[in-house]
Design a protein around this motif. Structure first.
Motif, PDB file in Angstrom:
ATOM      1  N   GLU A  73      -5.679  -7.458  -5.358  1.00 46.05           N
ATOM      2  CA  GLU A  73      -5.841  -6.200  -6.087  1.00 46.05           C
ATOM      3  C   GLU A  73      -4.537  -5.405  -6.101  1.00 46.05           C
ATOM      4  OE1 GLU A  73      -7.324  -3.023  -8.241  1.00 46.05           O
ATOM      5  OE2 GLU A  73      -8.098  -5.066  -8.007  1.00 46.05           O
ATOM      6  N   LEU A  74      -3.843  -5.373  -4.990  1.00 44.37           N
ATOM      7  CA  LEU A  74      -2.563  -4.660  -4.935  1.00 44.37           C
ATOM      8  C   LEU A  74      -1.561  -5.251  -5.915  1.00 44.37           C
ATOM      9  CD1 LEU A  74      -2.228  -4.260  -1.057  1.00 44.37           C
ATOM     10  CD2 LEU A  74      -2.764  -2.444  -2.700  1.00 44.37           C
TER      11      LEU A  74
ATOM     12  N   PHE B 278      -9.133   0.764  -2.398  1.00 46.20           N
ATOM     13  CA  PHE B 278      -8.705  -0.032  -3.547  1.00 46.20           C
ATOM     14  C   PHE B 278      -9.852  -0.821  -4.180  1.00 46.20           C
ATOM     15  CE2 PHE B 278      -4.763   0.807  -1.292  1.00 46.20           C
ATOM     16  CZ  PHE B 278      -3.917   1.151  -2.345  1.00 46.20           C
TER      17      PHE B 278
ATOM     18  N   ILE C  99       0.829  -1.202   0.000  1.00 46.23           N
ATOM     19  CA  ILE C  99       0.000   0.000   0.000  1.00 46.23           C
ATOM     20  C   ILE C  99       0.863   1.251   0.000  1.00 46.23           C
ATOM     21  CG2 ILE C  99      -1.589   1.365   1.430  1.00 46.23           C
ATOM     22  CD1 ILE C  99      -2.820  -1.366   2.304  1.00 46.23           C
TER      23      ILE C  99
ATOM     24  N   ARG D  67      -2.287  -4.227  -9.475  1.00 45.67           N
ATOM     25  CA  ARG D  67      -1.844  -2.853  -9.754  1.00 45.67           C
ATOM     26  C   ARG D  67      -0.323  -2.769  -9.854  1.00 45.67           C
ATOM     27  NH1 ARG D  67      -6.042   1.506  -7.337  1.00 45.67           N
ATOM     28  NH2 ARG D  67      -7.914   0.199  -7.366  1.00 45.67           N
TER      29      ARG D  67
ATOM     30  N   TYR E 227      -8.912   0.726   3.663  1.00 45.94           N
ATOM     31  CA  TYR E 227      -8.066   0.340   2.538  1.00 45.94           C
ATOM     32  C   TYR E 227      -8.861  -0.460   1.506  1.00 45.94           C
ATOM     33  CZ  TYR E 227      -3.929   1.937   5.029  1.00 45.94           C
ATOM     34  OH  TYR E 227      -2.997   2.711   5.672  1.00 45.94           O
TER      35      TYR E 227
END
Length: 220
Positions: free
Chosen positions: A190-191, A167, A148, A194, A163
């Motif tokens: 998801e992180l 996101f 993050i 990205r 968070y």
């Protein structure tokens, strides 16, 4: 004189090449609930939750158990977590519960732990095992907070739900081990998606983020 510490008979520390693609790694997302933050002193483990991630998909393979810490749950912890004394009175001991968690991880040959502030969860397990003169070798692990901060360096110290909203990921029951593990699993996936858009694609890339050896990116 202290006796030699024993090791649990499970394999957690699988060898992995640094150029392995993130999507090819088997992850276990873990979360713990405790009677408080004085781990190693008066507080103890009361719940463990875990979820398996394979090919960057959150699977239906989950683990949850209450844990009997041989002490009472403070009222404010019951209010926060909804975990009551009746849930833990006949639950497994910390050693038994942690053994079950490790067996879950071994079943799926998980090579890496994921957690939201994962260092706390690792400390909890370490202290509980130490009470029984056991130890274990911590597997490769990554903290969603590191990812993050790389993607969004100006983000404040927010709640896990915050968070998830930031996101655009799913939220599950807060302050329960499996619920928080599921929320963290969806956030982690998801992180990573990205990060892949920024050419962060291998174990080596993640380790550089973990160790702070990369330039900060701009959040998109």
């Amino acid at each position: 004189m202290f006796g030699k510490k024993k090791r649990l008979n499970v394999q957690l520390d699988y060898a992995i090449r640094l150029d392995t693609r993130i999507q090819d790694i088997s992850f276990t997302v873990i979360d713990t609930e405790t009677t408080g933050f004085a781990i190693g002193a008066k507080d103890g483990l009361i719940e463990i939750g875990a979820v398996h991630i394979e090919q960057l998909e959150v699977t239906d393979n989950t683990f949850q158990t209450f844990v009997n810490p041989a002490r009472s749950i403070p009222h404010h912890i019951t209010k926060l977590t909804s975990i009551e004394q009746v849930h833990i009175d006949y639950a497994p001991s910390p050693l038994e519960a942690i053994g079950q968690l490790f067996e879950f991880m071994e079943t799926y040959q998980s090579v890496s732990w994921i957690g939201h502030h994962v260092g706390f969860d690792q400390l909890v397990l370490k202290k509980e095992l130490a009470r029984e003169k056991y130890t274990y070798k911590v597997p490769l692990s990554f903290d969603t907070m590191d990812l993050i901060h790389y993607l969004h360096p100006t983000s404040d110290q927010l709640d896990l739900d915050d968070y998830a909203r930031l996101f655009g990921t799913k939220s599950f029951q807060r302050h329960r081990a499996l619920g928080d593990a599921l929320s963290t699993a969806h956030l982690f996936v998801e992180l990573i998606k990205r990060l892949e858009k920024k050419n962060i694609t291998t174990v080596s890339d993640l380790l550089r983020i973990k160790n702070g050896n990369v330039n900060k990116a701009i959040f998109i």
